[in-house]
Every structure is written in structure tokens, then in C-alpha cells.
Design an enzyme around this catalytic site. Structure first.
Site, PDB file in Angstrom:
ATOM      1  N   GLU A   1       0.844  -1.226   0.011  1.00  0.00           N
ATOM      2  CA  GLU A   1      -0.029   0.113   0.028  1.00  0.00           C
ATOM      3  C   GLU A   1       0.844   1.253  -0.067  1.00  0.00           C
ATOM      4  OE1 GLU A   1      -4.346  -1.197   1.948  1.00  0.00           O
ATOM      5  OE2 GLU A   1      -3.133   0.276   2.885  1.00  0.00           O
TER       6      GLU A   1
ATOM      7  N   HIS B   1       8.768 -26.444  -1.605  1.00  0.00           N
ATOM      8  CA  HIS B   1       8.252 -27.670  -2.137  1.00  0.00           C
ATOM      9  C   HIS B   1       7.031 -27.170  -3.079  1.00  0.00           C
ATOM     10  CE1 HIS B   1      10.837 -30.631  -0.089  1.00  0.00           C
ATOM     11  NE2 HIS B   1      10.875 -29.679   0.869  1.00  0.00           N
TER      12      HIS B   1
ATOM     13  N   LYS C   1     -13.962  -0.257  -3.444  1.00  0.00           N
ATOM     14  CA  LYS C   1     -14.845   0.090  -2.491  1.00  0.00           C
ATOM     15  C   LYS C   1     -16.033   1.008  -3.358  1.00  0.00           C
ATOM     16  CE  LYS C   1     -12.127   0.831   1.734  1.00  0.00           C
ATOM     17  NZ  LYS C   1     -11.681   1.946   2.642  1.00  0.00           N
TER      18      LYS C   1
HETATM   19  O1  PA5 Z   1      -3.392   1.145   6.055  1.00  0.00           O
HETATM   20  C1  PA5 Z   1      -4.732   1.523   5.823  1.00  0.00           C
HETATM   21  O2  PA5 Z   1      -4.735   2.541   5.866  1.00  0.00           O
HETATM   22  C2  PA5 Z   1      -5.721   0.529   5.326  1.00  0.00           C
HETATM   23  O3  PA5 Z   1      -5.349  -0.697   5.400  1.00  0.00           O
HETATM   24  C3  PA5 Z   1      -6.759   0.454   6.499  1.00  0.00           C
HETATM   25  O4  PA5 Z   1      -6.018   0.203   7.591  1.00  0.00           O
HETATM   26  C4  PA5 Z   1      -7.797  -0.512   6.210  1.00  0.00           C
HETATM   27  O5  PA5 Z   1      -8.546  -0.084   5.120  1.00  0.00           O
HETATM   28  C5  PA5 Z   1      -8.980  -0.252   7.424  1.00  0.00           C
HETATM   29  O6  PA5 Z   1      -9.352   0.937   7.358  1.00  0.00           O
HETATM   30  P1  PA5 Z   1     -10.225   1.516   8.593  1.00  0.00           P
HETATM   31  O7  PA5 Z   1      -9.411   1.374   9.809  1.00  0.00           O
HETATM   32  O8  PA5 Z   1     -10.629   2.859   8.436  1.00  0.00           O
HETATM   33  O9  PA5 Z   1     -11.393   0.634   8.768  1.00  0.00           O
END
Ligand code: PA5
Length: 421
Positions: free
Chosen positions: A275, A296, A410
Site C-alpha cells: 500500500e 516444495h 470500494k
Molecule cells: O493502511 C490502511 O490505511 C488501510 O489498510 C486501513 O487500515 C484499512 O483499510 C482499514 O481502514 P479503517 O481502519 O478505516 O477501517
């Protein structure tokens, strides 16, 4: 301290010195707050979070006193770190062990109804509490799972009893969960505004579930502080080598552990780097593997397939487990000379042998060595990777602390379900 052995990868990386220089300068800008990006609050967590430890411990003690199960509801950065900590420091079999602390189940990290039903069945009639973790308070997966467990708590304990068993970890003001939390009087913890989900394991996001699982969270923070004080150069070297390899055509990094307890650390690491770096058509693709298991399955490809990947091995000086190979003359399988040897010795031999084989096959191998597998080591590893990731992503030319790409699925999902986004 973590030691980064770069010798198995340097010869694949071209002229490393200028890239290392660039990494050091990038790190200096990141630390000085002059990298031109927001979301760097995680740099201060090892210092700041000590102040939160007493409140987290007291919530954990309450949960341990009145619950046999803690249900942790969250996705992405709101669960991966806590799960990694429990597996790494305690055991992948933590829930199955006989112990004085609650089982910890993770839900709300997918949309599988079957998974929810299975966890509900596992909880059975046992007393439980819920830790709902969501910075935004509006993420579909955890928000829909929370409804299920809030109702189950209310049915079992009444609305007041349920409220006393709900622990919320969310944004201080902005998140949609904050108003509900204040209205219902839930015990709550704050994810600092300038700390993104994937950098939040050392906030109550990771600290509360870890404390419930009897992990020394102060030691975790101490380990992270050690990196900020003594491990910056090592983090910059790792970031620099990743970049040098990327620029030399290595597009995939495989994080490799030799213990099942590191598998979920790999999951956390993939989110952190994926990310942070995968943007604008750029970035190293983060994958993970567990050896020798995956030798393996993936082993053939790694040894012999397309030469676009490099590996980062994570292991520790102090091995896990003391069990030895049993002498058994009846088994004519050629293993007799190993009688009495520890499995950790075999595992270490596998690490060394695999490393050399992969280097010989044209795969660069970076080695990260921890002293051990304690809470302190886990804290070091987290801060080390976060620091390296920030530097490496900035060197890629992307913002390490946003995730615009996550919104695309989303948007479609919400549209299909007829929800407002
Ligand atoms: O790193 C990030 O920002 C995302 O992976 C969030 O942690 C994830 O989408 C969950 O979001 P939230 O904590 O707002 O529910």
C-alpha cells in the site's frame, strides 16, 4: 539490534554507493519532516505510546478478568499487526493453548458469512468482549461484522453490559465511530490522526490485542525505540538495496521466514510495502513465503523461473524450539547421521543452503537477522520495516502514506450494494 547482511544481493545491484547516499538523504528528510508528505506520526510512536501503556494494560486486565474470548474486528492496518504480533511472539497455536488469557479471534477482515459463523460457533457460550478497530469507522467489512457482535453482546449481557464489553480504537475526532463511542460510553483508544492504518501497530490498534494475549507491550515499544536510536542506518541500507535492485529490474520481493510464526508477519509486511509503494504504475510487488514449506511449491520457480525477483530472509540468532531428531535404526531413510541434532540446526542448514542455491541461480538474497523472537524483537522489526518502507517509497517517487488505489474496489462495491460512499 537487527543486522542486515547485504552481501548476497550487492553483486546484482549495480553501483550501490550513490543509491545508499540517496537513501540516507531521503531518511534525513523523512525524519526532519521535510519530505513533503503528511502521515509521519508513526515516527514518534515508540516515544509517545509509552504514555498510553497503562490505559491499554488496564483495559486488557478487565478483558482478561471477564472474558474468555476477545473478538478483534478490523481489516488491513486495523488487524494485521496485532495478528502478526501474537503469532510471532506467542504462537500460531495461541488460541489452542492452555493459558490464563482469552482466545483472540480476528473477524471483519473479509466478507465471508461462513467465517463469521465459524467464529461464533467457536465462541459458543463463553464470555467475550469486542475490540472494534477502524480509523474511519465506515469500512464495510468491520462495520458489518460489528453489527453481528454488538447484537450478540446485547442479547447476552443487555445493552449496558454489552457497552461495557465493547472497546473501540478509532480516530480522535474525524472517524464515524467516535460519536457512537462517546454516546454509548464505550472504552476507547485513539489512532493518532497522522498515523495511517498500516503504520499503526504500535498504537492501541496493535497494543490492546497484544496485551490481552499476554505480550509485553512496553518491551515492543522499547524495541521500536532502539531502532529509532540505533537502527536507522541499517534501515536505510535495506531501503537502498531494495531500490538498487528495483532499478536493476527486480520487480518482486519475496519476504521469507523459516518459522510458521512469521507467516502473519509476512501478511502485515505485504500490506505495509504494497500500500505504501504500489502507486502510479511503480513499486516492488511484495510477496511472502515460508521455507522450507514453500520450497516444495514455489521453490522451483524461485530457483529457475523468470529472474525478476529478489528475496529478503528474516531469521533470528536464538532459534525457536529445542526438539531433536530421534535415532531410529528401523527407518532406512538415510537420516541416521542426524540422530540427536536439533531441528533448529536443520532449519539453519536449510537457510544457508537455500540462500546459496538461490544466489547461484541468479536470485539476490538480503538477510535480516534478529537477536531473537521476543516482543522487543517484534517492536524492532516493525519500526525497522516502517522506516525502510517510508524511505524506499519516497525513493520510488510516490507518497508512502496514502492509498488512493484502495478506493476503486470500494466505490464499485458500494455502488453494487446501493450504498452511499
Ligand atoms: O493502511 C490502511 O490505511 C488501510 O489498510 C486501513 O487500515 C484499512 O483499510 C482499514 O481502514 P479503517 O481502519 O478505516 O477501517
Amino acid at each position: 539490534m537487527i543486522k542486515a547482511d547485504l552481501t548476497g544481493a550487492l553483486s546484482f545491484a549495480g553501483d550501490f554507493a550513490p543509491v545508499l547516499d540517496e537513501a540516507k538523504q531521503t531518511l534525513a528528510r523523512l525524519l526532519a519532516g521535510s519530505a513533503g508528505v503528511d502521515g509521519t506520526g508513526w515516527l514518534k510512536l515508540p516515544e509517545q505510546m509509552s504514555a498510553v501503556v497503562p490505559a491499554v494494560m488496564s483495559a486488557a486486565q478487565r478483558i482478561c478478568a471477564d472474558s474468555q474470548v476477545l473478538v478483534v474486528i478490523g481489516i488491513g492496518g486495523s488487524y494485521l499487526g496485532a495478528r502478526a504480533a501474537i503469532d510471532f511472539i506467542q504462537s500460531v497455536h495461541y488460541n489452542a493453548l492452555k493459558k490464563n488469557t482469552p482466545d483472540v479471534y480476528f473477524v471483519g477482515n473479509n466478507l465471508s458469512g461462513e467465517h463469521l459463523e465459524q467464529v461464533i460457533a467457536l465462541i459458543g457460550n463463553r464470555d467475550f468482549s469486542v475490540n472494534y478497530i477502524s480509523k474511519s469507522g465506515s469500512t464495510l467489512e468491520p462495520a458489518s461484522a460489528f453489527r453481528v457482535f454488538k447484537k450478540r453482546l446485547t442479547d447476552k449481557y443487555g445493552s449496558k453490559g454489552a457497552a461495557s464489553r465493547i472497546y473501540v480504537t478509532t480516530d480522535a475526532e474525524k472517524g464515524k465511530l467516535r460519536a457512537l463511542t462517546d454516546r454509548e460510553g464505550y472504552t476507547s483508544f485513539v489512532i493518532p490522526d497522522d498515523v495511517g492504518g498500516r503504520y499503526s501497530v504500535l498504537t492501541p490498534v496493535g497494543l490492546l490485542p497484544a496485551a490481552v494475549a499476554d505480550i509485553d507491550i512496553a518491551a515492543m515499544l522499547d524495541g521500536a525505540r532502539d531502532i529509532m536510536e540505533n537502527g536507522q542506518d541499517e534501515a536505510a541500507r535495506y531501503a537502498a538495496l531494495r531500490q538498487a535492485l528495483y532499478r536493476a529490474g527486480r520487480k518482486i520481493e519475496l519476504l521469507v521466514g523459516f518459522e510458521p510464526s512469521l507467516v502473519s508477519t509476512g501478511e502485515w509486511w505485504k500490506q505495509l510495502f504494497g500500500e505504501s509503494e504500489g502507486k502510479n504504475g511503480l513499486g516492488i510487488f511484495p510477496a511472502s513465503a515460508q521455507f522450507t514449506t514453500d520450497l516444495h511449491s514455489l521453490g522451483q520457480y524461485i530457483q529457475d523461473g523468470e529472474r525478476t525477483l529478489f528475496e529478503t530472509f528474516v531469521s533470528a540468532e536464538v532459534p525457536r524450539g529445542t526438539i531433536t531428531v530421534i535415532a531410529d535404526e528401523a527407518l532406512e531413510d538415510g537420516l541416521a547421521p542426524l540422530a540427536g541434532e536439533s531441528f533448529s540446526k536443520l532449519n539453519d542448514a536449510a537457510r544457508q543452503g537455500t540462500k546459496q542455491a538461490h544466489i547461484d541461480g541468479g536470485v539476490p538474497v538480503i538477510e535480516l537477522r534478529l537477536p531473537s523472537y521476543t516482543a522487543y524483537d517484534f517492536g524492532m522489526l516493525v519500526q525497522f520495516f516502517e522506516l525502510s518502507c517510508g524511505v524506499s517509497a519516497l525513493m520510488t517517487g510516490v507518497n508512502p502514506f496514502d492509498q488512493p488505489g484502495v478506493e476503486a474496489y470500494k466505490k464499485n462495491l458500494y455502488a453494487i450494494l446501493g450504498l452511499q460512499k
